[in-house]
Design a protein around this motif. Structure first.
Motif, PDB file in Angstrom:
ATOM      1  N   LYS A  83       0.718  -1.287  -0.127  1.00  0.00           N
ATOM      2  CA  LYS A  83      -0.123  -0.579  -0.070  1.00  0.00           C
ATOM      3  C   LYS A  83       0.840   1.053  -0.122  1.00  0.00           C
ATOM      4  O   LYS A  83       0.109   2.565  -0.034  1.00  0.00           O
ATOM      5  N   GLU A  84       1.811   1.202   0.583  1.00  0.00           N
ATOM      6  CA  GLU A  84       3.326   2.252   0.359  1.00  0.00           C
ATOM      7  C   GLU A  84       3.618   2.546  -1.093  1.00  0.00           C
ATOM      8  O   GLU A  84       4.149   3.482  -1.312  1.00  0.00           O
ATOM      9  N   GLY A  85       3.179   1.419  -1.977  1.00  0.00           N
ATOM     10  CA  GLY A  85       3.331   1.894  -3.219  1.00  0.00           C
ATOM     11  C   GLY A  85       5.022   1.081  -3.712  1.00  0.00           C
ATOM     12  O   GLY A  85       5.717   1.701  -4.973  1.00  0.00           O
ATOM     13  N   ARG A  86       5.859   0.769  -3.049  1.00  0.00           N
ATOM     14  CA  ARG A  86       6.840  -0.050  -2.957  1.00  0.00           C
ATOM     15  C   ARG A  86       6.791  -2.243  -3.716  1.00  0.00           C
ATOM     16  O   ARG A  86       5.599  -2.285  -3.376  1.00  0.00           O
ATOM     17  N   VAL A  87       7.289  -2.126  -4.538  1.00  0.00           N
ATOM     18  CA  VAL A  87       7.351  -3.008  -4.951  1.00  0.00           C
ATOM     19  C   VAL A  87       8.931  -4.561  -4.206  1.00  0.00           C
ATOM     20  O   VAL A  87      10.109  -4.287  -4.593  1.00  0.00           O
ATOM     21  N   ILE A  88       8.137  -5.437  -3.702  1.00  0.00           N
ATOM     22  CA  ILE A  88       9.642  -6.031  -3.358  1.00  0.00           C
ATOM     23  C   ILE A  88       9.810  -6.724  -4.508  1.00  0.00           C
ATOM     24  O   ILE A  88       8.397  -8.140  -4.618  1.00  0.00           O
ATOM     25  N   VAL A  89      10.864  -7.673  -5.128  1.00  0.00           N
ATOM     26  CA  VAL A  89      10.805  -8.425  -6.177  1.00  0.00           C
ATOM     27  C   VAL A  89      11.735  -9.992  -5.381  1.00  0.00           C
ATOM     28  O   VAL A  89      12.407 -10.399  -4.827  1.00  0.00           O
ATOM     29  N   TYR A  90      10.355 -10.886  -4.703  1.00  0.00           N
ATOM     30  CA  TYR A  90      10.927 -12.265  -4.782  1.00  0.00           C
ATOM     31  C   TYR A  90      10.787 -13.357  -5.841  1.00  0.00           C
ATOM     32  O   TYR A  90      10.505 -12.673  -7.146  1.00  0.00           O
ATOM     33  N   PRO A  91      11.838 -14.126  -5.429  1.00  0.00           N
ATOM     34  CA  PRO A  91      11.327 -15.647  -6.316  1.00  0.00           C
ATOM     35  C   PRO A  91      10.504 -16.133  -6.183  1.00  0.00           C
ATOM     36  O   PRO A  91       9.872 -16.258  -5.707  1.00  0.00           O
TER      37      PRO A  91
END
Length: 165
Positions: A154-162
């Motif tokens: 919701k904060e607008g950040r994207v986390i990249v996971y495998p």
């Protein structure tokens, strides 16, 4: 009277010396006891100050524990409110153009650019697992393609996971 008989004053003086010994000892022990008791009983001001210090230390310890718990929850990913989640297979063929010593850093930049373009965000975080996957064969031989799971909060950040199978 060839022998001197002790004069009563001298006898009294000797008796006093002998008798003074135990009295002095009892006075000294009484003083020591008084000192010990006074040391054991701090004044009420000192007691309240000591209690306040203990309370402050306890509060600080509790606050530190709460902060640590919040950090752990954020790190575990349980606290993240997922707004959007997508899975992509990102081609990294452009990485193989530059010199061998610059390939994996370029793969990381290419991955970030892809995520920014497709998720329409500026703040991209790459998880350790994905980073290790990119760097597994060193700086010279990054993977040709990588499958990842992108999680937007919701904060607008994207986390990249495998991507999981």
């Amino acid at each position: 009277m060839s022998k001197k008989e002790p004069i009563p004053e001298e006898v009294n003086a000797e008796e006093e010396e002998v008798s003074e010994g135990p009295q002095e000892e009892s006075k000294e022990t009484a003083r020591e006891v008084k000192e010990e008791t006074t040391e054991e009983k701090p004044s009420t001001e000192e007691e309240t100050a000591a209690e306040e210090v203990e309370e402050k230390e306890e509060e600080e310890a509790e606050e530190e524990e709460e902060v640590e718990e919040e950090k752990e929850e954020e790190e575990e990913g349980e606290e993240i409110e997922i707004v959007e989640e997508r899975t992509y297979t990102i081609p990294l063929r452009k990485v193989w153009g530059p010199p061998r010593g610059k390939r994996t850093p370029r793969a990381v930049r290419l991955l970030r650019a892809f995520v920014k373009r497709h998720m329409k965000v500026e703040n991209v975080e790459i998880s350790n697992e994905v980073n290790e996957e990119l760097w597994a064969r060193g700086i010279r031989k990054p993977p040709r393609k990588i499958t990842v799971r992108l999680v937007k909060d919701k904060e607008g950040r994207v986390i990249v996971y495998p991507a999981t199978a």
